[in-house]
Design a protein around this motif. Structure first.
Motif, mmCIF file in Angstrom:
data_model
loop_
_atom_site.group_PDB
_atom_site.id
_atom_site.type_symbol
_atom_site.label_atom_id
_atom_site.label_comp_id
_atom_site.label_asym_id
_atom_site.label_seq_id
_atom_site.Cartn_x
_atom_site.Cartn_y
_atom_site.Cartn_z
ATOM 1 N N ASP A 86 -12.731 4.155 0.903
ATOM 2 C CA ASP A 86 -13.656 4.828 2.381
ATOM 3 C C ASP A 86 -12.599 4.979 3.145
ATOM 4 O O ASP A 86 -13.146 6.062 3.783
ATOM 5 C CB ASP A 86 -14.643 3.248 2.473
ATOM 6 C CG ASP A 86 -16.087 3.495 1.744
ATOM 7 O OD1 ASP A 86 -16.147 3.999 0.061
ATOM 8 O OD2 ASP A 86 -17.093 2.726 1.361
ATOM 9 N N VAL A 87 -12.105 4.031 3.247
ATOM 10 C CA VAL A 87 -11.080 4.509 4.714
ATOM 11 C C VAL A 87 -10.041 5.201 4.222
ATOM 12 O O VAL A 87 -9.361 5.937 5.009
ATOM 13 C CB VAL A 87 -10.478 2.935 5.213
ATOM 14 C CG1 VAL A 87 -9.372 3.125 6.483
ATOM 15 C CG2 VAL A 87 -11.541 1.718 5.719
ATOM 16 N N LEU A 88 -9.548 5.308 3.326
ATOM 17 C CA LEU A 88 -8.592 6.571 3.033
ATOM 18 C C LEU A 88 -9.186 8.274 2.891
ATOM 19 O O LEU A 88 -8.604 8.426 3.467
ATOM 20 C CB LEU A 88 -7.939 6.061 1.355
ATOM 21 C CG LEU A 88 -7.059 5.148 1.139
ATOM 22 C CD1 LEU A 88 -6.383 4.836 0.540
ATOM 23 C CD2 LEU A 88 -5.458 5.282 2.557
ATOM 24 N N ARG A 89 -10.569 7.787 2.687
ATOM 25 C CA ARG A 89 -11.411 9.181 2.694
ATOM 26 C C ARG A 89 -11.325 9.498 3.933
ATOM 27 O O ARG A 89 -11.209 10.587 4.315
ATOM 28 C CB ARG A 89 -12.760 9.156 1.701
ATOM 29 C CG ARG A 89 -13.397 10.008 1.554
ATOM 30 C CD ARG A 89 -14.856 10.274 1.001
ATOM 31 N NE ARG A 89 -15.352 10.976 0.784
ATOM 32 C CZ ARG A 89 -15.174 11.568 0.108
ATOM 33 N NH1 ARG A 89 -14.545 11.540 -1.619
ATOM 34 N NH2 ARG A 89 -15.670 13.164 -0.329
ATOM 35 N N VAL A 90 -11.606 8.727 4.708
ATOM 36 C CA VAL A 90 -11.589 8.889 5.929
ATOM 37 C C VAL A 90 -10.392 9.241 6.649
ATOM 38 O O VAL A 90 -10.570 10.683 8.103
ATOM 39 C CB VAL A 90 -12.533 7.732 7.359
ATOM 40 C CG1 VAL A 90 -12.579 7.913 8.142
ATOM 41 C CG2 VAL A 90 -13.478 7.286 6.675
ATOM 42 N N ALA A 91 -9.920 8.944 6.947
ATOM 43 C CA ALA A 91 -8.248 9.003 6.784
ATOM 44 C C ALA A 91 -7.927 10.411 6.397
ATOM 45 O O ALA A 91 -7.234 10.907 7.449
ATOM 46 C CB ALA A 91 -6.468 7.688 6.784
ATOM 47 N N LEU A 96 -6.838 16.148 7.990
ATOM 48 C CA LEU A 96 -6.740 17.233 7.113
ATOM 49 C C LEU A 96 -7.268 18.331 8.067
ATOM 50 O O LEU A 96 -6.921 19.317 8.674
ATOM 51 C CB LEU A 96 -8.010 17.559 6.001
ATOM 52 C CG LEU A 96 -7.421 17.574 4.951
ATOM 53 C CD1 LEU A 96 -8.600 17.182 3.740
ATOM 54 C CD2 LEU A 96 -6.616 17.964 3.848
ATOM 55 N N ARG A 97 -8.287 17.680 9.449
ATOM 56 C CA ARG A 97 -9.027 18.385 9.957
ATOM 57 C C ARG A 97 -7.621 18.678 11.361
ATOM 58 O O ARG A 97 -7.674 19.236 12.800
ATOM 59 C CB ARG A 97 -9.590 18.062 11.028
ATOM 60 C CG ARG A 97 -10.989 17.974 10.271
ATOM 61 C CD ARG A 97 -12.247 17.267 11.079
ATOM 62 N NE ARG A 97 -12.657 15.970 10.150
ATOM 63 C CZ ARG A 97 -13.064 14.722 11.253
ATOM 64 N NH1 ARG A 97 -13.551 15.239 12.223
ATOM 65 N NH2 ARG A 97 -13.188 14.081 10.487
#
Length: 104
Positions: A86-91, A96-97
Motif C-alpha cells: 500500500d505504501v509503495l503504491r502511495v509513494a 508520478l504526480r
C-alpha cells in the motif's frame, strides 16, 4: 478521434490507492483534483500510511519476543507485506504526480 483536451497519457492521470475488482489500477483524470474521488483517494492514502506505521510497530514488537512462534511471525509478515504494498503504491502515485518517477 481528438477532443479539445486531447488524449490522456498515463503520466497525466493520478494513480488511485485502490485497484478495480479485476485487480487493474484505477486512475483519476486531470481536472478532478478538487473532486470527491480525489478527496477519498487522499483520505485513503493517509489511512494506508498510518496503518503501515502501526503495522511496523506491531512487527517490531513480535520480533522483539524471542519466543514468538511461527504463526505470530507469519501473521506479522503478512501484515507487513500488505502495508508495504500500500505504501509503495502511495509513494509511486505521489512520485508520478511530482514527475519524480516513471510508470515502470
Amino acid at each position: 478521434m481528438s477532443t479539445d483536451k486531447g488524449p490522456y497519457f498515463k503520466e497525466d492521470l493520478r494513480l488511485l490507492p485502490w485497484a478495480s475488482d479485476t485487480g487493474k489500477p484505477c486512475y483519476l483524470a486531470p481536472g478532478a483534483e478538487d473532486g470527491m474521488i480525489s478527496a477519498l483517494a487522499d483520505a485513503t492514502e493517509d489511512r494506508q500510511v498510518r496503518d503501515a506505521a502501526r503495522v511496523l510497530g506491531e512487527c517490531e514488537a513480535v520480533l522483539a519476543q524471542p519466543a514468538a512462534g511461527a504463526l505470530a511471525l507469519r501473521l506479522a509478515l503478512t501484515a507487513a507485506v500488505r502495508a508495504l504494498g500500500d505504501v509503495l503504491r502511495v509513494a509511486h502515485s505521489r512520485g508520478l504526480r511530482l514527475g519524480a518517477c516513471d510508470d515502470e
